[in-house]
Design a protein around this motif. Structure first.
Motif, PDB file in Angstrom:
ATOM      1  N   GLY A 133       0.815  -1.197   0.000  1.00 36.73           N
ATOM      2  CA  GLY A 133       0.000   0.000   0.000  1.00 36.73           C
ATOM      3  C   GLY A 133       0.849   1.246   0.000  1.00 36.73           C
ATOM      4  O   GLY A 133       2.039   1.214  -0.296  1.00 36.73           O
ATOM      5  N   LEU A 134       0.200   2.353   0.336  1.00 35.21           N
ATOM      6  CA  LEU A 134       0.851   3.652   0.383  1.00 35.21           C
ATOM      7  C   LEU A 134       1.151   4.013   1.833  1.00 35.21           C
ATOM      8  O   LEU A 134       0.262   3.926   2.692  1.00 35.21           O
ATOM      9  CB  LEU A 134      -0.059   4.703  -0.248  1.00 35.21           C
ATOM     10  N   VAL A 135       2.376   4.407   2.091  1.00 35.18           N
ATOM     11  CA  VAL A 135       2.786   4.766   3.450  1.00 35.18           C
ATOM     12  C   VAL A 135       3.736   5.959   3.365  1.00 35.18           C
ATOM     13  O   VAL A 135       4.447   6.134   2.372  1.00 35.18           O
ATOM     14  CB  VAL A 135       3.445   3.561   4.154  1.00 35.18           C
ATOM     15  N   GLN A 136       3.736   6.771   4.405  1.00 38.66           N
ATOM     16  CA  GLN A 136       4.656   7.901   4.454  1.00 38.66           C
ATOM     17  C   GLN A 136       6.049   7.441   4.857  1.00 38.66           C
ATOM     18  O   GLN A 136       6.208   6.418   5.551  1.00 38.66           O
ATOM     19  CB  GLN A 136       4.159   8.946   5.441  1.00 38.66           C
ATOM     20  N   ALA A 137       7.026   8.195   4.449  1.00 39.65           N
ATOM     21  CA  ALA A 137       8.406   7.898   4.839  1.00 39.65           C
ATOM     22  C   ALA A 137       8.506   7.818   6.359  1.00 39.65           C
ATOM     23  O   ALA A 137       7.908   8.635   7.078  1.00 39.65           O
ATOM     24  CB  ALA A 137       9.349   8.969   4.306  1.00 39.65           C
ATOM     25  N   GLY A 138       9.236   6.825   6.815  1.00 38.29           N
ATOM     26  CA  GLY A 138       9.370   6.585   8.250  1.00 38.29           C
ATOM     27  C   GLY A 138       8.347   5.607   8.803  1.00 38.29           C
ATOM     28  O   GLY A 138       8.473   5.158   9.943  1.00 38.29           O
ATOM     29  N   GLY A 139       7.357   5.280   8.005  1.00 38.74           N
ATOM     30  CA  GLY A 139       6.315   4.370   8.444  1.00 38.74           C
ATOM     31  C   GLY A 139       6.693   2.909   8.286  1.00 38.74           C
ATOM     32  O   GLY A 139       7.827   2.578   7.902  1.00 38.74           O
ATOM     33  N   SER A 140       5.727   2.051   8.595  1.00 37.79           N
ATOM     34  CA  SER A 140       5.952   0.609   8.565  1.00 37.79           C
ATOM     35  C   SER A 140       4.845  -0.102   7.801  1.00 37.79           C
ATOM     36  O   SER A 140       3.711   0.377   7.743  1.00 37.79           O
ATOM     37  CB  SER A 140       5.994   0.051   9.989  1.00 37.79           C
ATOM     38  N   LEU A 141       5.200  -1.234   7.255  1.00 33.42           N
ATOM     39  CA  LEU A 141       4.240  -2.146   6.634  1.00 33.42           C
ATOM     40  C   LEU A 141       4.698  -3.565   6.916  1.00 33.42           C
ATOM     41  O   LEU A 141       5.903  -3.822   7.068  1.00 33.42           O
ATOM     42  CB  LEU A 141       4.171  -1.952   5.117  1.00 33.42           C
ATOM     43  N   ARG A 142       3.735  -4.484   6.988  1.00 30.96           N
ATOM     44  CA  ARG A 142       4.082  -5.896   7.066  1.00 30.96           C
ATOM     45  C   ARG A 142       3.454  -6.603   5.878  1.00 30.96           C
ATOM     46  O   ARG A 142       2.224  -6.620   5.734  1.00 30.96           O
ATOM     47  CB  ARG A 142       3.598  -6.541   8.360  1.00 30.96           C
ATOM     48  N   LYS A 150      19.031  -4.126   5.869  1.00 29.33           N
ATOM     49  CA  LYS A 150      19.420  -4.626   7.192  1.00 29.33           C
ATOM     50  C   LYS A 150      19.178  -3.565   8.240  1.00 29.33           C
ATOM     51  O   LYS A 150      19.473  -2.391   8.045  1.00 29.33           O
ATOM     52  CB  LYS A 150      20.904  -5.026   7.184  1.00 29.33           C
ATOM     53  N   GLY A 151      18.623  -4.002   9.360  1.00 26.18           N
ATOM     54  CA  GLY A 151      18.313  -3.079  10.443  1.00 26.18           C
ATOM     55  C   GLY A 151      16.945  -2.436  10.310  1.00 26.18           C
ATOM     56  O   GLY A 151      16.455  -1.823  11.266  1.00 26.18           O
ATOM     57  N   ARG A 152      16.313  -2.569   9.140  1.00 23.41           N
ATOM     58  CA  ARG A 152      14.979  -1.986   8.925  1.00 23.41           C
ATOM     59  C   ARG A 152      13.934  -3.056   8.626  1.00 23.41           C
ATOM     60  O   ARG A 152      12.779  -2.932   9.041  1.00 23.41           O
ATOM     61  CB  ARG A 152      15.011  -0.979   7.771  1.00 23.41           C
ATOM     62  N   LEU A 209       7.268 -10.196   5.736  1.00 21.76           N
ATOM     63  CA  LEU A 209       8.354  -9.225   5.644  1.00 21.76           C
ATOM     64  C   LEU A 209       7.906  -7.985   6.399  1.00 21.76           C
ATOM     65  O   LEU A 209       7.010  -7.270   5.945  1.00 21.76           O
ATOM     66  CB  LEU A 209       8.667  -8.891   4.188  1.00 21.76           C
ATOM     67  N   GLN A 210       8.500  -7.776   7.567  1.00 19.47           N
ATOM     68  CA  GLN A 210       8.217  -6.588   8.356  1.00 19.47           C
ATOM     69  C   GLN A 210       9.147  -5.483   7.898  1.00 19.47           C
ATOM     70  O   GLN A 210      10.374  -5.652   7.930  1.00 19.47           O
ATOM     71  CB  GLN A 210       8.427  -6.873   9.843  1.00 19.47           C
ATOM     72  N   MET A 211       8.574  -4.363   7.491  1.00 15.91           N
ATOM     73  CA  MET A 211       9.363  -3.261   6.942  1.00 15.91           C
ATOM     74  C   MET A 211       9.148  -2.017   7.806  1.00 15.91           C
ATOM     75  O   MET A 211       8.023  -1.530   7.915  1.00 15.91           O
ATOM     76  CB  MET A 211       8.939  -2.976   5.497  1.00 15.91           C
ATOM     77  N   ASN A 212      10.207  -1.556   8.416  1.00 19.64           N
ATOM     78  CA  ASN A 212      10.167  -0.373   9.265  1.00 19.64           C
ATOM     79  C   ASN A 212      11.032   0.733   8.673  1.00 19.64           C
ATOM     80  O   ASN A 212      11.870   0.476   7.797  1.00 19.64           O
ATOM     81  CB  ASN A 212      10.659  -0.718  10.675  1.00 19.64           C
ATOM     82  N   SER A 213      10.826   1.937   9.164  1.00 21.70           N
ATOM     83  CA  SER A 213      11.624   3.085   8.718  1.00 21.70           C
ATOM     84  C   SER A 213      11.683   3.162   7.198  1.00 21.70           C
ATOM     85  O   SER A 213      12.755   3.331   6.597  1.00 21.70           O
ATOM     86  CB  SER A 213      13.043   2.993   9.295  1.00 21.70           C
ATOM     87  N   LEU A 214      10.528   3.065   6.578  1.00 20.19           N
ATOM     88  CA  LEU A 214      10.479   3.025   5.114  1.00 20.19           C
ATOM     89  C   LEU A 214      10.930   4.345   4.507  1.00 20.19           C
ATOM     90  O   LEU A 214      10.703   5.431   5.075  1.00 20.19           O
ATOM     91  CB  LEU A 214       9.070   2.665   4.649  1.00 20.19           C
ATOM     92  N   LYS A 215      11.569   4.218   3.350  1.00 15.31           N
ATOM     93  CA  LYS A 215      12.098   5.370   2.624  1.00 15.31           C
ATOM     94  C   LYS A 215      11.468   5.424   1.229  1.00 15.31           C
ATOM     95  O   LYS A 215      11.047   4.382   0.709  1.00 15.31           O
ATOM     96  CB  LYS A 215      13.618   5.240   2.478  1.00 15.31           C
ATOM     97  N   PRO A 216      11.441   6.579   0.612  1.00 13.28           N
ATOM     98  CA  PRO A 216      10.890   6.653  -0.758  1.00 13.28           C
ATOM     99  C   PRO A 216      11.575   5.685  -1.721  1.00 13.28           C
ATOM    100  O   PRO A 216      10.912   5.155  -2.623  1.00 13.28           O
ATOM    101  CB  PRO A 216      11.139   8.109  -1.142  1.00 13.28           C
TER     102      PRO A 216
END
Length: 125
Positions: free
Chosen positions: A10-19, A65-67, A81-88
């Motif tokens: 989906g759509l998420v703002q930078a710094g957000g998370s998705l699983r 790694k680390g995110r 796949l847990q994704m944190n601190s997402l970037k553009p």
């Protein structure tokens, strides 16, 4: 018939998370290692993460790694796949894939036996 179905994009703002989830059917899930790849616009599909059949071994691309974290639940035939601190620059189509490991490489997408259709992840700045 083997199916791998991704969800959670989906759509998420930078710094957000998705699983992301990838539900498998039609194959002996606990006999397969699982991987995640992504393909950004205008780029080749790239390895992100992989996990062994029993979760005893994992590996992540240096870029995540680390995110990002990969995990699986064999009782549910699902890999995550847990994704944190997402970037553009994480914007891409994310796909899961299944591989019987014997003599094959997690990093070589040609070695994978089955693929999902992919799910879009868009990270806004």
């Amino acid at each position: 018939q083997v199916q791998l179905v991704e969800s959670g994009g989906g759509l998420v703002q930078a710094g957000g998370s998705l699983r992301l989830s990838c539900a498998a059917s039609g194959l002996p899930f606990n006999s397969y290692d699982m991987g995640w790849f992504r393909q950004a616009p205008g780029k080749e599909r790239a390895f992100l993460a992989a996990i062994s059949w029993n979760s005893g071994s994992t590996n992540l691309a240096d870029s995540v790694k680390g995110r990002f974290t990969i995990s699986r639940d064999n009782a549910k035939n699902t890999v995550y796949l847990q994704m944190n601190s997402l970037k553009p620059e994480d914007t891409a189509v994310y796909s899961c894939a299944a591989i019987r490991r014997y003599g094959r490489s997690w990093y070589n997408q040609r070695d994978y036996d089955y693929w999902g259709q992919g799910t879009q992840v868009t990270v806004s700045s």
